[in-house]
Design a protein around this motif. Sequence first.
Motif, PDB file in Angstrom:
ATOM      1  N   ARG A   1      13.085   0.869  14.079  1.00  0.00           N
ATOM      2  CA  ARG A   1      12.610   1.301  15.369  1.00  0.00           C
ATOM      3  C   ARG A   1      13.513   2.009  15.815  1.00  0.00           C
ATOM      4  O   ARG A   1      13.361   2.709  17.156  1.00  0.00           O
ATOM      5  CB  ARG A   1      11.819   0.378  16.230  1.00  0.00           C
ATOM      6  N   ASP A   2      14.605   1.435  16.016  1.00  0.00           N
ATOM      7  CA  ASP A   2      16.093   1.893  16.502  1.00  0.00           C
ATOM      8  C   ASP A   2      16.712   2.736  15.579  1.00  0.00           C
ATOM      9  O   ASP A   2      16.047   3.002  14.431  1.00  0.00           O
ATOM     10  CB  ASP A   2      17.077   0.773  17.223  1.00  0.00           C
TER      11      ASP A   2
ATOM     12  N   MET B   1       1.800   0.307  22.398  1.00  0.00           N
ATOM     13  CA  MET B   1       2.035   1.161  23.579  1.00  0.00           C
ATOM     14  C   MET B   1       2.844   2.391  22.941  1.00  0.00           C
ATOM     15  O   MET B   1       2.270   3.625  23.516  1.00  0.00           O
ATOM     16  CB  MET B   1       2.842   0.298  24.489  1.00  0.00           C
ATOM     17  N   TYR B   2       3.873   2.068  22.253  1.00  0.00           N
ATOM     18  CA  TYR B   2       4.816   3.274  22.091  1.00  0.00           C
ATOM     19  C   TYR B   2       4.692   4.139  20.803  1.00  0.00           C
ATOM     20  O   TYR B   2       4.786   5.252  20.798  1.00  0.00           O
ATOM     21  CB  TYR B   2       6.481   2.807  22.054  1.00  0.00           C
ATOM     22  N   SER B   3       3.786   3.642  19.719  1.00  0.00           N
ATOM     23  CA  SER B   3       3.747   4.425  18.750  1.00  0.00           C
ATOM     24  C   SER B   3       2.101   4.729  18.539  1.00  0.00           C
ATOM     25  O   SER B   3       1.916   5.858  17.993  1.00  0.00           O
ATOM     26  CB  SER B   3       4.179   3.902  17.406  1.00  0.00           C
TER      27      SER B   3
ATOM     28  N   LEU C   1      11.981  -7.003  16.818  1.00  0.00           N
ATOM     29  CA  LEU C   1      12.013  -5.554  16.542  1.00  0.00           C
ATOM     30  C   LEU C   1      13.289  -5.285  15.816  1.00  0.00           C
ATOM     31  O   LEU C   1      13.099  -4.390  14.853  1.00  0.00           O
ATOM     32  CB  LEU C   1      12.309  -5.141  18.132  1.00  0.00           C
TER      33      LEU C   1
ATOM     34  N   THR D   1       6.161   6.165  12.824  1.00  0.00           N
ATOM     35  CA  THR D   1       5.179   6.142  14.053  1.00  0.00           C
ATOM     36  C   THR D   1       6.090   6.062  15.404  1.00  0.00           C
ATOM     37  O   THR D   1       5.526   6.270  16.353  1.00  0.00           O
ATOM     38  CB  THR D   1       4.185   5.068  14.017  1.00  0.00           C
ATOM     39  N   VAL D   2       7.269   5.921  15.283  1.00  0.00           N
ATOM     40  CA  VAL D   2       8.176   6.061  16.497  1.00  0.00           C
ATOM     41  C   VAL D   2       9.236   7.301  16.406  1.00  0.00           C
ATOM     42  O   VAL D   2       9.179   8.151  17.371  1.00  0.00           O
ATOM     43  CB  VAL D   2       9.034   4.829  16.717  1.00  0.00           C
TER      44      VAL D   2
ATOM     45  N   HIS E   1      -4.361  -7.405  11.385  1.00  0.00           N
ATOM     46  CA  HIS E   1      -3.075  -6.997  11.594  1.00  0.00           C
ATOM     47  C   HIS E   1      -2.587  -7.722  12.849  1.00  0.00           C
ATOM     48  O   HIS E   1      -1.390  -8.421  13.142  1.00  0.00           O
ATOM     49  CB  HIS E   1      -2.745  -5.642  11.544  1.00  0.00           C
TER      50      HIS E   1
ATOM     51  N   LEU F   1      12.154  -7.553  11.707  1.00  0.00           N
ATOM     52  CA  LEU F   1      10.998  -7.550  10.915  1.00  0.00           C
ATOM     53  C   LEU F   1      10.761  -6.308  10.169  1.00  0.00           C
ATOM     54  O   LEU F   1      10.898  -5.304  10.689  1.00  0.00           O
ATOM     55  CB  LEU F   1      10.050  -7.923  11.353  1.00  0.00           C
ATOM     56  N   LYS F   2      10.494  -6.328   8.996  1.00  0.00           N
ATOM     57  CA  LYS F   2      10.197  -5.175   8.115  1.00  0.00           C
ATOM     58  C   LYS F   2       8.650  -4.874   8.209  1.00  0.00           C
ATOM     59  O   LYS F   2       8.395  -3.702   8.902  1.00  0.00           O
ATOM     60  CB  LYS F   2      10.318  -5.312   6.736  1.00  0.00           C
ATOM     61  N   LYS F   3       7.741  -5.777   7.964  1.00  0.00           N
ATOM     62  CA  LYS F   3       6.503  -5.581   8.158  1.00  0.00           C
ATOM     63  C   LYS F   3       5.508  -6.386   8.990  1.00  0.00           C
ATOM     64  O   LYS F   3       4.818  -5.898   9.470  1.00  0.00           O
ATOM     65  CB  LYS F   3       5.812  -5.477   6.632  1.00  0.00           C
TER      66      LYS F   3
ATOM     67  N   ILE G   1       0.744   1.303   4.047  1.00  0.00           N
ATOM     68  CA  ILE G   1       2.235   0.736   3.732  1.00  0.00           C
ATOM     69  C   ILE G   1       2.772  -0.225   4.928  1.00  0.00           C
ATOM     70  O   ILE G   1       2.587  -1.527   4.476  1.00  0.00           O
ATOM     71  CB  ILE G   1       3.230   1.905   3.897  1.00  0.00           C
ATOM     72  N   LYS G   2       2.586  -0.091   6.353  1.00  0.00           N
ATOM     73  CA  LYS G   2       3.351  -1.013   7.214  1.00  0.00           C
ATOM     74  C   LYS G   2       2.345  -2.024   7.039  1.00  0.00           C
ATOM     75  O   LYS G   2       2.669  -3.315   7.353  1.00  0.00           O
ATOM     76  CB  LYS G   2       3.438  -0.132   8.503  1.00  0.00           C
ATOM     77  N   ARG G   3       1.062  -1.875   7.188  1.00  0.00           N
ATOM     78  CA  ARG G   3       0.036  -3.285   7.447  1.00  0.00           C
ATOM     79  C   ARG G   3      -0.529  -3.701   6.022  1.00  0.00           C
ATOM     80  O   ARG G   3      -1.533  -4.432   6.105  1.00  0.00           O
ATOM     81  CB  ARG G   3      -1.061  -2.784   8.211  1.00  0.00           C
TER      82      ARG G   3
ATOM     83  N   PHE H   1      -2.737   2.151  25.165  1.00  0.00           N
ATOM     84  CA  PHE H   1      -1.982   1.336  26.238  1.00  0.00           C
ATOM     85  C   PHE H   1      -2.965   0.188  26.765  1.00  0.00           C
ATOM     86  O   PHE H   1      -2.523  -0.788  27.000  1.00  0.00           O
ATOM     87  CB  PHE H   1      -1.848   2.388  27.436  1.00  0.00           C
TER      88      PHE H   1
ATOM     89  N   VAL I   1       2.822  10.476  28.768  1.00  0.00           N
ATOM     90  CA  VAL I   1       1.509  10.473  28.880  1.00  0.00           C
ATOM     91  C   VAL I   1       1.302   9.226  29.747  1.00  0.00           C
ATOM     92  O   VAL I   1       0.173   9.303  30.610  1.00  0.00           O
ATOM     93  CB  VAL I   1       0.767  10.243  27.462  1.00  0.00           C
TER      94      VAL I   1
ATOM     95  N   MET J   1       6.748  10.671  23.840  1.00  0.00           N
ATOM     96  CA  MET J   1       5.412  11.392  24.456  1.00  0.00           C
ATOM     97  C   MET J   1       4.682  10.281  25.018  1.00  0.00           C
ATOM     98  O   MET J   1       3.918  10.574  26.072  1.00  0.00           O
ATOM     99  CB  MET J   1       4.740  11.722  22.969  1.00  0.00           C
ATOM    100  N   ALA J   2       4.565   8.974  24.531  1.00  0.00           N
ATOM    101  CA  ALA J   2       3.773   8.094  24.906  1.00  0.00           C
ATOM    102  C   ALA J   2       4.341   7.709  26.587  1.00  0.00           C
ATOM    103  O   ALA J   2       3.364   7.425  27.420  1.00  0.00           O
ATOM    104  CB  ALA J   2       4.081   6.725  24.224  1.00  0.00           C
TER     105      ALA J   2
ATOM    106  N   GLN K   1      -1.380   7.601  10.490  1.00  0.00           N
ATOM    107  CA  GLN K   1      -2.225   6.578  10.308  1.00  0.00           C
ATOM    108  C   GLN K   1      -2.346   6.027   8.654  1.00  0.00           C
ATOM    109  O   GLN K   1      -2.630   4.657   8.463  1.00  0.00           O
ATOM    110  CB  GLN K   1      -3.951   7.300  10.639  1.00  0.00           C
TER     111      GLN K   1
ATOM    112  N   ARG L   1      14.377  -2.116   5.563  1.00  0.00           N
ATOM    113  CA  ARG L   1      13.338  -1.844   6.617  1.00  0.00           C
ATOM    114  C   ARG L   1      12.754  -0.594   7.330  1.00  0.00           C
ATOM    115  O   ARG L   1      13.505   0.295   6.866  1.00  0.00           O
ATOM    116  CB  ARG L   1      14.019  -2.993   7.896  1.00  0.00           C
ATOM    117  N   TYR L   2      11.841  -0.763   8.160  1.00  0.00           N
ATOM    118  CA  TYR L   2      11.366   0.338   8.953  1.00  0.00           C
ATOM    119  C   TYR L   2      11.904   0.198  10.362  1.00  0.00           C
ATOM    120  O   TYR L   2      11.138  -0.126  11.108  1.00  0.00           O
ATOM    121  CB  TYR L   2       9.795   0.634   8.847  1.00  0.00           C
TER     122      TYR L   2
ATOM    123  N   LEU M   1       0.101   4.694  21.288  1.00  0.00           N
ATOM    124  CA  LEU M   1      -0.457   5.091  22.592  1.00  0.00           C
ATOM    125  C   LEU M   1      -1.723   4.371  23.014  1.00  0.00           C
ATOM    126  O   LEU M   1      -2.385   4.754  23.853  1.00  0.00           O
ATOM    127  CB  LEU M   1      -0.623   6.714  22.749  1.00  0.00           C
TER     128      LEU M   1
ATOM    129  N   SER N   1       8.067   9.805  19.438  1.00  0.00           N
ATOM    130  CA  SER N   1       6.578   9.305  19.530  1.00  0.00           C
ATOM    131  C   SER N   1       6.651   8.517  20.872  1.00  0.00           C
ATOM    132  O   SER N   1       5.762   8.549  21.838  1.00  0.00           O
ATOM    133  CB  SER N   1       5.986   8.611  18.608  1.00  0.00           C
ATOM    134  N   ALA N   2       7.764   7.814  21.207  1.00  0.00           N
ATOM    135  CA  ALA N   2       8.024   6.950  22.368  1.00  0.00           C
ATOM    136  C   ALA N   2       7.947   7.630  23.566  1.00  0.00           C
ATOM    137  O   ALA N   2       7.443   7.189  24.687  1.00  0.00           O
ATOM    138  CB  ALA N   2       9.071   5.907  22.151  1.00  0.00           C
TER     139      ALA N   2
END
Lengths: 296, 362
Positions: B228-229, A257-259, A240, B186-187, A74, A243-245, B359-361, A263, B91, B87-88, B353, B225-226, A261, B84-85
């Motif tokens: 993130r906003d 980073m954000y989903s 951002l 995941t967000v 990926h 894109l879908k996938k 799905i996503k990947r 880092f 952290v 929390m990230a 996960q 789409r999935y 974690l 999730s963002a």
Amino acid sequence: MMRHWLGALYIMPLTVFFVAVMVYPFFNMVFQGFIPSQAMLEAGSAMSTADGEYIVTWDELTLANYLSVFTDDHIRSGLTLSLAISVIVSFVSIFLCIGPAWLLVRKEFPGKRMFRAILTVPMAFSGIIIGFLAVIMIGRIGAIPLITDWLFGIPVAEALAYSLTGLGIAYIWFQIPRATLNLESAIRKFDWDLESAARSLGASPFQTVRYVLLPLLTPAIVSTMAVTFAVSMGSFGVALLLLKKATVLPLEIYTQMYSTLAFELSAALSVQLAVVTVGVNYFLRRYGERHYAFAS
Amino acid sequence: MKRAKTISRLVLGMLLAFGFADVQAQEWKEKGEWLKKLEAAKKAEGNRMIQYDAQPNYANWGGVTLFFKKTYGIDIPPDMKGSSATMAALVKERSSTVADVAYYNSVIAAQAAAKGVHQAYKPMGWDKIPADNKDPDGKWFSVHQGVIAFIVNTDALKKKNLAVPQCWADLLKPEYKGLVAYDDPTVHGTAWESIFAANIALGGSTKDVKPGVEYLKKLDANILRYSRDTSYNPSLRGEIGIWLNADGNGYKMKHEDGGPIEVVIPCEGTIGTPLGMGLVTWAKRPLLAKAYLDWLFSPEAQGIWADSFWQPIISEYATESAKKKMKPLHGSYDKVKSVSILEKQDIIDPYKQAWLKEIKRN
């Protein structure tokens, strides 16, 4: 002696700035990239202290983050798409902009100043705004599908924004002003007498273009490509929003980073993005300067 | 003076637009004591504090923070991170964070608490919070809840001559291709609850997410789409035809934004989605943050949420007028299955996960 001292003083602010915002963070990031990412930590050994702070010893450092660009399909697809789209967009925007740039230098026309001012508009927009505009124009209920549906009964470009083509169009849109203005300032430096000389010495229009204009233009093209390539590589907002996938490398850095974690993984990817972009830029510029030094 | 009046009128107009001007400034028993606490906090820490994840269009945070600013003079700027963002960020930033309080899906609030980013605090009204919606020490607590539903833009469907879907199974029909969306789970915590609702409704459990994963794999073909906003505005405009999210967002679109929106509770069932908060360990303005958290459990704040179609976590503050407006076009709230926050905590990461992988990947 005095002058040296003044000179050093003069470049001080920039030096301090450079070290503070470029050198230190960059090396910090390089180092972070070697730390096993949190996801790995939680799965494996418990290196976290009671309050969650991680303590990492030298022998725990790993290359895994840096290698993930090879091992993780990926992430690799993100780098590939970034490179592919940046190269294609650079070529297409040069192709589209060289004519207008030429006109801006050589011809006078009413509204020229206004045209140039309007051209800078997309440069002032962030990627997210450009992505949003793409949705407005070629989204599922974008202006273009709605109008064509109303006129011809067939929605054209419906939801195109969310495809790779749509992504490319959005990238080109924000590269057009950059390419045009860069090319214009490069073309402005031409010695136009060379063109007249070639013509008066009997060169055909083809020969003039092939042996005089093209070599003259090449450094301008190369330096413009260096800029558009770097900007495309770093762009993240458009992807951002659209894109879908699929993913591009800067978007993957954000995601890790954000989903996830992770880092440390995003630090490693950032270093790689910087190295690839700076490397390509450096070689493009060197190529431009070496081969066509006489032109500029 | 005149200008000040105009401005105050403008603010009032905005309040009306946010639709809570009919909320009477409610008195509550401890208000006098609380006001003293607030004044002391303001004197010590100023009149501005930071909440991570305060999206104006989510759970009417715009209205809640505007009311707080207008009435008590404390400014809380919008913040667009997802659960999730958030929390990230905490952290990662740890002691250098600017956040005083954080808001998430309650499952993620509990995860964040386990990662040590919250300090214990029991806001006023603590005893009224249901036991399964708070950490016994006060390291996290739910503030309100919604129910996962289909938020349907009927105009978008009408243009394609499509019926409003009633069941999870309906969404798989090829005619809905490109019309359905849920946000990146995941967000966004609510997006995670949305896909978990599908799992529970279709026979999965907190131990078994296979039905959910299999369903989402098929649904992928119809997904636009999935995001993130947030998809609030695209759904209101009709760019997205069917958005899987919390019912309250849909009712707000329908009743307050006047959009062509209907809410559907899927026929196979769904789950509730509680949202919670915590006091950040490294809060720079702890007194203000505590006063604010106290206030969020007052009848005043809980009432604002009730009036903007979110179930207050202290259920006695729910308002009849809002309840009347919370009527789904199809389905019924009897279909809501109960899954505790504690149970969800064990499955949230594995399911995320699985979603990434399958799905996503994919």
